[in-house]
Design a protein around this motif. Structure first.
Motif, PDB file in Angstrom:
ATOM      1  N   GLN A  36     -17.440   5.595   6.998  1.00  0.00           N
ATOM      2  CA  GLN A  36     -18.527   5.368   7.942  1.00  0.00           C
ATOM      3  C   GLN A  36     -18.889   3.883   7.931  1.00  0.00           C
ATOM      4  O   GLN A  36     -18.987   3.270   6.858  1.00  0.00           O
ATOM      5  CB  GLN A  36     -19.756   6.184   7.524  1.00  0.00           C
ATOM      6  N   LEU A  88     -19.971   4.008  13.391  1.00  0.00           N
ATOM      7  CA  LEU A  88     -18.546   4.108  13.711  1.00  0.00           C
ATOM      8  C   LEU A  88     -17.897   4.857  12.557  1.00  0.00           C
ATOM      9  O   LEU A  88     -18.027   4.473  11.393  1.00  0.00           O
ATOM     10  CB  LEU A  88     -17.968   2.696  13.827  1.00  0.00           C
ATOM     11  N   TYR A  89     -17.218   5.951  12.873  1.00  0.00           N
ATOM     12  CA  TYR A  89     -16.581   6.774  11.845  1.00  0.00           C
ATOM     13  C   TYR A  89     -15.073   6.566  11.937  1.00  0.00           C
ATOM     14  O   TYR A  89     -14.449   6.786  12.972  1.00  0.00           O
ATOM     15  CB  TYR A  89     -16.941   8.248  12.027  1.00  0.00           C
ATOM     16  N   PHE A  90     -14.504   6.126  10.816  1.00  0.00           N
ATOM     17  CA  PHE A  90     -13.072   5.854  10.771  1.00  0.00           C
ATOM     18  C   PHE A  90     -12.353   6.915   9.960  1.00  0.00           C
ATOM     19  O   PHE A  90     -12.812   7.335   8.902  1.00  0.00           O
ATOM     20  CB  PHE A  90     -12.796   4.494  10.126  1.00  0.00           C
ATOM     21  N   GLY A 108     -11.295   4.535  15.261  1.00  0.00           N
ATOM     22  CA  GLY A 108     -12.679   4.932  15.044  1.00  0.00           C
ATOM     23  C   GLY A 108     -13.260   5.800  16.150  1.00  0.00           C
ATOM     24  O   GLY A 108     -12.781   5.795  17.289  1.00  0.00           O
ATOM     25  N   TRP A 110     -16.957   6.322  17.818  1.00  0.00           N
ATOM     26  CA  TRP A 110     -18.307   5.734  17.869  1.00  0.00           C
ATOM     27  C   TRP A 110     -19.301   6.815  18.223  1.00  0.00           C
ATOM     28  O   TRP A 110     -19.284   7.334  19.331  1.00  0.00           O
ATOM     29  CB  TRP A 110     -18.338   4.602  18.896  1.00  0.00           C
TER      30      TRP A 110
ATOM     31  N   GLY B  43     -10.590  -0.434  14.442  1.00  0.00           N
ATOM     32  CA  GLY B  43     -10.299  -0.084  13.068  1.00  0.00           C
ATOM     33  C   GLY B  43      -9.750  -1.261  12.281  1.00  0.00           C
ATOM     34  O   GLY B  43      -9.152  -2.177  12.850  1.00  0.00           O
TER      35      GLY B  43
END
Lengths: 114, 111
Positions: A36, A88-90, A108, A110, B43
């Protein structure tokens, strides 16, 4: 292109709702990681799976859960969403575990909670 | 507990000169170190890594140096190019698990 695919790229949802983020790792990778990144924080490790099994856990809230399926894709479920969950979740993946294990990140997802 | 620290929030370098990004760590169990480059809303992109059994690794314009006794590593970019402008993250792991990131350093390469 790292080969890690995340969907959706963007989503907006209301507080109290639940969302699911999806990740397809690179071909051949058995490990999946979730991170995150909030506005005021760096990349925070949430959880890691290896070949379907949970391997390591970071600062993941109890409202969040994840799993890795037999086809190795992974989902991150976020429930009872709060404004502070906007981030943003990666997803990332690697071949396996062990020293020298390079981790590759997706673009990611968003999440905006309103 | 900030195990990986990047104490310089930003760095500005002239095109063609050397960029040196620094990283310190506290966990002596870290055995693998990586540098990532990141643009906003994208990323992290893997750049270069180094195992704890080495003190230097080179890949084109990028060289990473590791000083285990000082628990310090650095990324050298020579020559720096405007396209190198991005946020650079140092990261470390123990046996391939739980990659821990520093806060990042913003690099600006001026032409």
């Amino acid at each position: 292109d790292s080969g890690v695919t995340q969907t959706p790229k963007h989503l907006i949802t209301a507080t109290g709702q639940r969302v699911t983020l999806r990740c397809s790792p690179r071909s051949g990778d058995l490990s999946v990681y979730w991170y995150q990144q909030s506005l005021d924080q760096g990349l925070q490790f949430l959880i890691q799976y290896y070949n379907g099994e949970e391997r390591a856990k970071g600062n993941i809230l109890e409202r969040f859960s994840a799993q890795q399926f037999p086809d190795l894709h992974s989902e991150l479920n976020l429930s009872s969403l709060e404004l502070g969950d906007s981030a943003l979740y990666f997803c990332a993946s690697s071949v396996g575990v062990g020293s020298g294990n390079t981790i590759y990140f997706g673009e990611g997802s968003w999440l905006t909670v309103v | 507990d900030q195990q990986v620290k990047q104490n310089s929030p930003s760095l500005s370098v002239q095109e063609g000169r050397i960029s040196i990004l620094n990283c310190d760590y506290t966990n002596s169990m870290f055995d693998y170190f990586l540098w990532y480059k990141k643009y906003p809303a994208e990323g992290p992109t893997f750049l270069i890594s180094i195992s704890s059994i080495k003190d230097k690794n080179e890949d084109g314009r990028f060289t990473v140096f590791l000083n285990k006794s000082a628990k310090h590593l650095s990324l050298h970019i020579v020559p720096s190019q405007p396209g190198d402008s991005a946020v650079y993250f140092c990261a470390a792991s123990v046996w391939g698990n739980k990659l821990v990131f520093g806060a990042g350093t913003i690099l600006r390469v001026k032409s």
